[in-house]
Design a protein around this motif. Structure first.
Motif, short mmCIF file in Angstrom:
data_model
loop_
_atom_site.label_atom_id
_atom_site.label_comp_id
_atom_site.label_asym_id
_atom_site.label_seq_id
_atom_site.Cartn_x
_atom_site.Cartn_y
_atom_site.Cartn_z
N LEU A 5 0.85 -1.18 0.00
CA LEU A 5 0.00 0.00 0.00
C LEU A 5 0.89 1.23 0.00
CD1 LEU A 5 -2.95 1.17 0.48
CD2 LEU A 5 -2.23 1.39 2.85
N VAL A 6 0.52 2.20 -0.83
CA VAL A 6 1.18 3.50 -0.82
C VAL A 6 0.11 4.52 -0.47
CG1 VAL A 6 2.43 5.23 -2.15
CG2 VAL A 6 2.89 2.81 -2.54
N ALA A 7 0.36 5.32 0.56
CA ALA A 7 -0.60 6.32 1.01
C ALA A 7 0.06 7.69 1.01
CB ALA A 7 -1.11 6.00 2.41
N ALA A 8 -0.69 8.71 0.63
CA ALA A 8 -0.22 10.09 0.64
C ALA A 8 -0.98 10.84 1.73
CB ALA A 8 -0.46 10.75 -0.72
N ILE A 9 -0.25 11.41 2.66
CA ILE A 9 -0.84 12.11 3.80
C ILE A 9 -0.50 13.59 3.69
CG2 ILE A 9 -0.90 12.26 6.31
CD1 ILE A 9 0.26 9.30 6.18
N PRO A 10 -1.50 14.48 3.59
CA PRO A 10 -1.21 15.91 3.48
C PRO A 10 -0.38 16.41 4.66
CG PRO A 10 -3.54 15.49 3.09
CD PRO A 10 -2.94 14.21 3.60
N THR A 11 0.56 17.31 4.37
CA THR A 11 1.39 17.87 5.43
C THR A 11 0.86 19.21 5.92
OG1 THR A 11 2.87 18.86 3.82
CG2 THR A 11 3.47 16.69 4.66
N GLY A 12 -0.17 19.72 5.29
CA GLY A 12 -0.76 20.99 5.70
C GLY A 12 -2.17 21.10 5.16
N THR A 13 -2.75 22.28 5.27
CA THR A 13 -4.12 22.48 4.79
C THR A 13 -4.18 22.90 3.33
OG1 THR A 13 -4.06 24.75 5.62
CG2 THR A 13 -4.99 23.07 7.08
N ASP A 14 -3.09 23.39 2.79
CA ASP A 14 -3.01 23.83 1.40
C ASP A 14 -2.30 22.74 0.59
OD1 ASP A 14 -1.98 25.03 -1.03
OD2 ASP A 14 -2.45 26.97 -0.13
N PRO A 15 -2.84 22.36 -0.57
CA PRO A 15 -2.18 21.34 -1.38
C PRO A 15 -0.72 21.68 -1.71
CG PRO A 15 -4.36 21.72 -2.23
CD PRO A 15 -4.12 22.77 -1.16
N ALA A 16 -0.40 22.95 -1.77
CA ALA A 16 0.98 23.35 -2.05
C ALA A 16 1.93 22.99 -0.90
CB ALA A 16 1.04 24.85 -2.33
#
Length: 68
Positions: A5-16
Motif C-alpha cells: 500500500l502507498v498512502a499520501a498524507i497531506p502535510t498541511g491544509t493547502d495542497p501546495a
C-alpha cells in the motif's frame, strides 16, 4: 492479491504544502516494487490518497477521485 500500500498524507491544509508518502508491504519485495512504480510514475497517485499494489508493483485499487 494486494501485497503493498502507498498512502499520501497531506502535510498541511493547502495542497501546495505537499504530502508525506508512506509505503508498506507484506514483505520487502512488495514494498520495493510499489515504491519503484510510484518513483517511475508519480502520477499513479494523482488525485488519490492511497493505492494498493500487487507483489510486482502493479496498481490494483485506489482511494480518491480516480482508480488505476
Amino acid at each position: 492479491g494486494a501485497r503493498a500500500l502507498v498512502a499520501a498524507i497531506p502535510t498541511g491544509t493547502d495542497p501546495a504544502d505537499g504530502v508525506t508518502v508512506v509505503v508498506a508491504g507484506l514483505d520487502a519485495a512488495a514494498a520495493r516494487a510499489a515504491a519503484d512504480t510510484v518513483a517511475a510514475d508519480p502520477a499513479v497517485l494523482l488525485h488519490r490518497y492511497a493505492v494498493a499494489f500487487d507483489g510486482t508493483g502493479r496498481p490494483l485499487r485506489a482511494g480518491g477521485r480516480a482508480g488505476p
